[in-house]
Design a protein around this motif. Structure first.
Motif, mmCIF file in Angstrom:
data_model
loop_
_atom_site.group_PDB
_atom_site.id
_atom_site.type_symbol
_atom_site.label_atom_id
_atom_site.label_comp_id
_atom_site.label_asym_id
_atom_site.label_seq_id
_atom_site.Cartn_x
_atom_site.Cartn_y
_atom_site.Cartn_z
ATOM 1 N N ASP A 1 3.236 5.911 -2.827
ATOM 2 C CA ASP A 1 4.440 6.615 -3.301
ATOM 3 C C ASP A 1 4.421 6.735 -4.815
ATOM 4 O O ASP A 1 4.710 7.797 -5.379
ATOM 5 N N ARG B 1 0.843 -1.208 0.000
ATOM 6 C CA ARG B 1 0.000 0.000 0.000
ATOM 7 C C ARG B 1 0.875 1.254 0.000
ATOM 8 O O ARG B 1 0.636 2.191 -0.755
ATOM 9 N N ASN B 2 1.920 1.268 0.839
ATOM 10 C CA ASN B 2 2.820 2.427 0.896
ATOM 11 C C ASN B 2 3.568 2.635 -0.409
ATOM 12 O O ASN B 2 3.725 3.770 -0.870
#
Length: 195
Positions: free
Chosen positions: A85, A80-81
């Motif tokens: 990004d 998810r991160n």
């Protein structure tokens, strides 16, 4: 009766640098990561990149892994991160390309700026010639006629998300093409900053 190896067991082995354990975690969790990344980006290429970055992060950070109860959730949080990004980066790149294109489109009284604009416009046209007619058409309708994704979709009989996806891929290609001509790209971004 076969012994069932849990994700938790695999994680312990991963911390010790066990590659087969890493491959097994990849086999168990990669489809979910890929499906999520594709759902968010609408691009198979970008989703694949996010998948690779997610598991690369898991492997390179294996020595510092915290105590994890739900391994699948932990991997999903990394994915998810990485996806967020990626989306932020794409958004920023698209804004920069839009600014460059706006500078090129405007008429300046300064002859030197006009020459730069002509040269950079020619470079973008060269980049476009390497793309499919469909992508060229979408770019022209979006950038030169100012049509929305929805309007382009209606005109070309494509979904709004498909138009957006193709436009992002087109802008990525143009950005890559411009980056191969770094001096000119530096000039373009200088024009953008000093506008």
């Amino acid at each position: 009766m076969p012994v069932i190896i849990t994700d938790h067991d695999l994680l312990k082995k991963l911390k010790e640098g066990d590659e087969p354990a890493f491959r097994e975690l990849y086999a168990r969790h990669s489809r979910r990561v890929l499906a999520f990344a594709y759902h968010m980006t609408h691009s198979a290429i970008d989703a694949e990149d996010i998948l690779q970055e997610t598991f690369l992060r898991l492997w390179t950070g294996r020595c510092e892994l915290p105590e994890i109860t739900h391994v699948g959730n932990y991997i999903f949080i990394i994915a998810r991160n990485k996806t967020l990004d990626h989306l932020r980066k794409v958004s920023l790149q698209q804004r920069l390309i839009d600014q460059v294109w706006a500078n090129i489109s405007e008429i300046s009284n300064d002859l030197e700026l006009q020459l730069d604009a002509r040269e950079s416009k020619a470079l973008i046209q060269q980049a476009l010639t390497q793309l499919s007619p469909q992508k060229q058409a979408i770019f022209q309708l979006s950038r030169q006629q100012g049509l929305s994704h929805e309007e382009i979709g209606r005109q070309l009989r494509l979904s709004k998300s498909r138009v957006k996806n193709l436009l992002v891929e087109t802008l990525k290609h143009i950005r890559h093409y411009l980056s191969q001509h770094s001096l000119l790209l530096a000039l373009l971004f200088q024009l953008t900053i000093h506008k």
